[in-house]
Design a protein around this motif. Structure first.
Motif, PDB file in Angstrom:
ATOM      1  N   ARG A   8       0.831  -1.204   0.000  1.00 16.11           N
ATOM      2  CA  ARG A   8       0.000   0.000   0.000  1.00 16.11           C
ATOM      3  C   ARG A   8       0.865   1.254   0.000  1.00 16.11           C
ATOM      4  N   ARG A   9       1.896   1.280   0.847  1.00 13.70           N
ATOM      5  CA  ARG A   9       2.770   2.453   0.889  1.00 13.70           C
ATOM      6  C   ARG A   9       3.501   2.630  -0.430  1.00 13.70           C
ATOM      7  N   ARG A  10       3.981   1.522  -1.013  1.00 10.95           N
ATOM      8  CA  ARG A  10       4.676   1.625  -2.295  1.00 10.95           C
ATOM      9  C   ARG A  10       3.712   2.070  -3.378  1.00 10.95           C
ATOM     10  N   THR A  11       2.486   1.575  -3.319  1.00 11.41           N
ATOM     11  CA  THR A  11       1.511   1.958  -4.334  1.00 11.41           C
ATOM     12  C   THR A  11       1.171   3.428  -4.217  1.00 11.41           C
ATOM     13  N   VAL A  12       0.960   3.898  -2.990  1.00  5.56           N
ATOM     14  CA  VAL A  12       0.693   5.320  -2.786  1.00  5.56           C
ATOM     15  C   VAL A  12       1.868   6.124  -3.313  1.00  5.56           C
ATOM     16  N   SER A  13       3.066   5.685  -2.981  1.00  7.52           N
ATOM     17  CA  SER A  13       4.251   6.395  -3.451  1.00  7.52           C
ATOM     18  C   SER A  13       4.419   6.271  -4.949  1.00  7.52           C
ATOM     19  N   LEU A  14       4.086   5.100  -5.495  1.00  6.61           N
ATOM     20  CA  LEU A  14       4.158   4.915  -6.944  1.00  6.61           C
ATOM     21  C   LEU A  14       3.269   5.929  -7.640  1.00  6.61           C
ATOM     22  N   LEU A  15       2.046   6.014  -7.202  1.00  3.09           N
ATOM     23  CA  LEU A  15       1.123   6.948  -7.850  1.00  3.09           C
ATOM     24  C   LEU A  15       1.578   8.389  -7.641  1.00  3.09           C
ATOM     25  N   ALA A  16       2.081   8.697  -6.452  1.00  2.00           N
ATOM     26  CA  ALA A  16       2.611  10.042  -6.219  1.00  2.00           C
ATOM     27  C   ALA A  16       3.797  10.301  -7.131  1.00  2.00           C
ATOM     28  N   ALA A  17       4.658   9.284  -7.274  1.00  2.00           N
ATOM     29  CA  ALA A  17       5.821   9.438  -8.151  1.00  2.00           C
ATOM     30  C   ALA A  17       5.402   9.566  -9.602  1.00  2.00           C
ATOM     31  N   VAL A  18       4.405   8.785 -10.008  1.00  2.00           N
ATOM     32  CA  VAL A  18       3.922   8.866 -11.390  1.00  2.00           C
ATOM     33  C   VAL A  18       3.367  10.249 -11.653  1.00  2.00           C
ATOM     34  N   TRP A  19       2.565  10.764 -10.723  1.00  2.20           N
ATOM     35  CA  TRP A  19       1.995  12.091 -10.915  1.00  2.20           C
ATOM     36  C   TRP A  19       3.094  13.158 -10.864  1.00  2.20           C
ATOM     37  N   ALA A  20       4.078  12.987  -9.942  1.00  2.00           N
ATOM     38  CA  ALA A  20       5.186  13.940  -9.890  1.00  2.00           C
ATOM     39  C   ALA A  20       6.036  13.826 -11.144  1.00  2.00           C
ATOM     40  N   ALA A  21       6.282  12.591 -11.586  1.00  2.00           N
ATOM     41  CA  ALA A  21       7.059  12.397 -12.809  1.00  2.00           C
ATOM     42  C   ALA A  21       6.315  12.985 -13.997  1.00  2.00           C
ATOM     43  N   GLY A  22       5.003  13.030 -13.909  1.00  2.00           N
ATOM     44  CA  GLY A  22       4.216  13.616 -14.993  1.00  2.00           C
ATOM     45  C   GLY A  22       4.620  15.045 -15.266  1.00  2.00           C
ATOM     46  N   ALA A  23       4.904  15.757 -14.214  1.00  2.00           N
ATOM     47  CA  ALA A  23       5.331  17.138 -14.401  1.00  2.00           C
ATOM     48  C   ALA A  23       6.677  17.199 -15.107  1.00  2.00           C
ATOM     49  N   LEU A  24       7.511  16.172 -14.885  1.00  2.00           N
ATOM     50  CA  LEU A  24       8.837  16.161 -15.491  1.00  2.00           C
ATOM     51  C   LEU A  24       8.853  15.490 -16.854  1.00  2.00           C
ATOM     52  N   THR A  25       8.006  14.482 -17.053  1.00  2.00           N
ATOM     53  CA  THR A  25       8.069  13.692 -18.288  1.00  2.00           C
ATOM     54  C   THR A  25       6.914  13.943 -19.220  1.00  2.00           C
ATOM     55  N   ALA A 124      17.138  13.629 -28.207  1.00  2.00           N
ATOM     56  CA  ALA A 124      18.279  14.229 -27.521  1.00  2.00           C
ATOM     57  C   ALA A 124      19.232  13.154 -27.007  1.00  2.00           C
ATOM     58  N   ASP A 125      18.804  11.879 -27.084  1.00  2.00           N
ATOM     59  CA  ASP A 125      19.592  10.735 -26.644  1.00  2.00           C
ATOM     60  C   ASP A 125      20.119  10.902 -25.219  1.00  2.00           C
ATOM     61  N   ARG A 126      19.197  11.279 -24.336  1.00  2.00           N
ATOM     62  CA  ARG A 126      19.590  11.460 -22.942  1.00  2.00           C
ATOM     63  C   ARG A 126      18.773  10.524 -22.052  1.00  2.00           C
ATOM     64  N   PRO A 127      19.330  10.107 -20.927  1.00  2.00           N
ATOM     65  CA  PRO A 127      18.579   9.262 -20.008  1.00  2.00           C
ATOM     66  C   PRO A 127      17.470  10.066 -19.338  1.00  2.00           C
ATOM     67  N   THR A 128      16.312   9.444 -19.219  1.00  2.00           N
ATOM     68  CA  THR A 128      15.178  10.156 -18.642  1.00  2.00           C
ATOM     69  C   THR A 128      14.122   9.165 -18.195  1.00  2.00           C
ATOM     70  N   ASN A 129      13.161   9.643 -17.403  1.00  2.00           N
ATOM     71  CA  ASN A 129      11.980   8.846 -17.115  1.00  2.00           C
ATOM     72  C   ASN A 129      11.203   8.737 -18.416  1.00  2.00           C
ATOM     73  N   LEU A 130      10.533   7.612 -18.615  1.00  5.92           N
ATOM     74  CA  LEU A 130       9.816   7.346 -19.854  1.00  5.92           C
ATOM     75  C   LEU A 130       8.338   7.139 -19.583  1.00  5.92           C
ATOM     76  N   CYS A 131       7.510   7.511 -20.540  1.00  6.60           N
ATOM     77  CA  CYS A 131       6.077   7.287 -20.426  1.00  6.60           C
ATOM     78  C   CYS A 131       5.517   6.889 -21.790  1.00  6.60           C
ATOM     79  N   PHE A 132       4.709   5.826 -21.799  1.00  2.94           N
ATOM     80  CA  PHE A 132       4.100   5.298 -23.012  1.00  2.94           C
ATOM     81  C   PHE A 132       2.640   4.991 -22.732  1.00  2.94           C
TER      82      PHE A 132
END
Length: 187
Positions: A8-25, A124-132
């Motif tokens: 549950r904690r990882r899932t909450v954090s996963l979704l928070a990370a996904v939403w936070a990563a959304g701003a970046l990716t 740009a051939d740079r490492p980054t978070n990815l979204c598909f």
């Protein structure tokens, strides 16, 4: 769908990370993806998420760190919004560029469509978070590959082993709204 300790904690954090990563990716779920029935009866859809081969794909030398072995999957519900997820956590002994190159190719082979931000980072051939994304007969799914930071792991209240000191920690996650509504990566 047996729950592992800390899911549950990882899932909450996963979704928070996904939403936070959304701003970046450029990846984020659509706000109206809330389910009226919650997690009830979603087991077969969770099984569908678990079946994506990209979750088992990994660059040579990648390991599953202690405490993160195996596929974690289920349904998470908060404030009436239900999200399905299937995820794996890995540590790679090389660099982030190798991870992003591997998952760009693996996602493409499986028919995932890169977000505009993921396409730009590829040029740009740079490492980054990815979204598909992937849309199939009234069922939309999103694939995120993102690097684990100390902040994400701390928010999950996760104790990491020495494996995380030996390389790059990252997570591969497939998510979908419980009601099958559109999930997308945006600019």
């Amino acid at each position: 769908m047996a729950a592992r300790e800390g899911t549950r904690r990882r899932t909450v954090s996963l979704l928070a990370a996904v939403w936070a990563a959304g701003a970046l990716t450029g990846c984020q779920t659509i706000a109206d993806a809330a389910s009226t029935s919650g997690c009830e009866g979603t087991e077969s859809r969770v099984d569908d998420l678990k079946s994506y081969g990209v979750l088992d794909s990994r660059p040579q030398g990648t390991i599953e760190p202690g405490g993160f072995e195996g596929l974690d999957a289920g349904c998470w519900e908060d404030s009436g919004e239900a999200q399905l997820y299937a995820e794996r956590t890995y540590v790679f002994p090389g660099d982030k560029a190798d991870v992003t190159q591997h998952y760009r190719a693996a996602a493409e082979r499986e028919g995932w469509k890169p977000s505009p931000a993921t396409r730009r980072s590829s040029k740009a051939d740079r490492p980054t978070n990815l979204c598909f994304t992937r849309d199939e007969a009234e069922n939309s799914a999103m694939l995120d590959v993102y690097f684990l930071t100390k902040e994400i792991l701390d928010a999950e209240e996760t104790r990491t082993g020495p494996e995380f000191d030996s390389g790059v920690g990252y997570r591969v996650a497939v998510t979908s709204s419980a009601d099958g509504s559109t999930t997308s990566c945006s600019d």
